[in-house]
Write a protein that holds these residues in place. Structure first.
Motif, PDB file in Angstrom:
ATOM      1  N   LEU A 131       0.847  -1.197   0.000  1.00 14.27           N
ATOM      2  CA  LEU A 131       0.000   0.000   0.000  1.00 14.27           C
ATOM      3  C   LEU A 131       0.884   1.249   0.000  1.00 14.27           C
ATOM      4  CD1 LEU A 131      -3.035  -0.409   2.448  1.00 14.27           C
ATOM      5  CD2 LEU A 131      -3.083  -0.058  -0.025  1.00 14.27           C
ATOM      6  N   CYS A 134      -0.676   4.367   1.737  1.00 14.35           N
ATOM      7  CA  CYS A 134      -1.333   4.146   3.025  1.00 14.35           C
ATOM      8  C   CYS A 134      -1.503   5.443   3.817  1.00 14.35           C
ATOM      9  CB  CYS A 134      -0.582   3.103   3.847  1.00 14.35           C
ATOM     10  SG  CYS A 134       1.051   3.581   4.409  1.00 14.35           S
ATOM     11  N   ARG A 158       5.863   2.387   8.265  1.00 19.66           N
ATOM     12  CA  ARG A 158       4.539   2.999   8.190  1.00 19.66           C
ATOM     13  C   ARG A 158       3.456   2.036   7.723  1.00 19.66           C
ATOM     14  NH1 ARG A 158       5.609   7.958   5.328  1.00 19.66           N
ATOM     15  NH2 ARG A 158       6.353   8.715   7.356  1.00 19.66           N
ATOM     16  N   GLN A 159       3.741   1.183   6.740  1.00 21.26           N
ATOM     17  CA  GLN A 159       2.690   0.308   6.222  1.00 21.26           C
ATOM     18  C   GLN A 159       2.225  -0.686   7.277  1.00 21.26           C
ATOM     19  OE1 GLN A 159       2.433  -1.406   2.080  1.00 21.26           O
ATOM     20  NE2 GLN A 159       2.889  -3.315   3.157  1.00 21.26           N
ATOM     21  N   TYR A 163      -1.645  -0.972   8.869  1.00 27.55           N
ATOM     22  CA  TYR A 163      -2.498  -2.156   8.918  1.00 27.55           C
ATOM     23  C   TYR A 163      -2.878  -2.503  10.359  1.00 27.55           C
ATOM     24  CZ  TYR A 163      -2.494  -3.534   4.004  1.00 27.55           C
ATOM     25  OH  TYR A 163      -2.728  -3.599   2.639  1.00 27.55           O
TER      26      TYR A 163
END
Length: 249
Positions: A131, A134, A158-159, A163
């Motif tokens: 993503l 995101c 960060r991803q 999630y």
């Protein structure tokens, strides 16, 4: 605890919140068994999926739900009936109405089923597909403190944090049973590296303190969360095991 470490095997009556991990990758015999275990309405819904993979995983997750609920209630999976609650959340119908709270989520090859004898419970699992946008998604849907926490993280972290935040929020909304009527920016959850917690609801930390949030390490590129309407709730974690569909219910 990772999903691979969760004890396997069905249990009897549910005496505390429990989350079940389900492997939805089945052989053809297992897929046929799952389809046969569904009601006519469930089979009709499964048939509406355009992709065979989606049909099979819907059938597997709902067959597993029937199996686990029936074990907890001491009945035959085929006898279970369901209804929609006032907000559209599936519930057990008579004669099991109000006997057990449950929630189902599935993504990719993993299903989660949450059970609770009294407190509301919600589960969410997501397959972590790449993503790159995101942060843009977070800015569109998340609360400001969550967005700020994600913005402060190194890009490499960060991803996964997104999630984790997403599943925590979805688990809470699913526990409420409010669907889209409860906005995702109307409450705040903790964002990794902070431990999972419901921080505030509508600006109230007091309301949030009545809930527990737990992160679930599911392996195979999946992440999950469970929300329970009970402060400091102890939760059991179990797995049906890879051969569950071939065993008698």
């Amino acid at each position: 605890m990772t999903a691979a470490e969760w004890p396997t095997g069905e249990r009897g009556p549910v005496r505390q919140p429990t989350v079940w991990h389900i492997d939805l990758t089945l052989d053809e015999a297992g897929q046929r068994t799952c389809l046969a275990a569904l009601s006519d309405d469930e089979r009709a819904r499964a048939a509406r999926f355009l992709r065979l993979e989606d049909r099979d995983r819907y059938a597997a997750s709902h067959a597993a739900l029937r199996r686990i609920l029936a074990s907890a209630l001491g009945t035959n999976p085929a006898l279970l009936r369901f209804r929609l609650g006032p907000s559209g959340k599936p519930e057990l119908d008579a004669p099991w109405r109000d006997r057990l709270e449950f929630n189902l989520s599935h993504s990719g090859s993993v299903g989660l089923i949450g059970l609770s004898p009294a407190a509301r419970i919600g589960v969410d699992v997501e397959w972590m597909r790449p993503l790159p946008d995101c942060l843009s998604l977070a800015r569109s849907h998340f609360a400001r403190p969550e967005i700020a926490a994600l913005e402060a993280l190194p890009s490499a972290e960060r991803q996964a944090a997104f999630y984790a935040c997403w599943t925590r929020k979805e688990a809470f909304v699913k526990a409420l049973g409010s669907g889209l009527s409860f906005p995702l920016d109307g409450f705040v959850v903790a964002v990794p590296p902070e431990p999972p917690a419901l921080v505030s609801i509508g600006g109230s930390t007091g309301a949030a303190s009545a809930w527990s949030l737990q992160h679930l390490d599911l392996g195979a590129g999946h992440v999950g969360a469970v929300a329970i309407e009970s402060a400091g709730a102890a939760c059991l974690f179990r797995s049906l095991g890879a051969d569950w569909a071939s065993r008698p219910a």
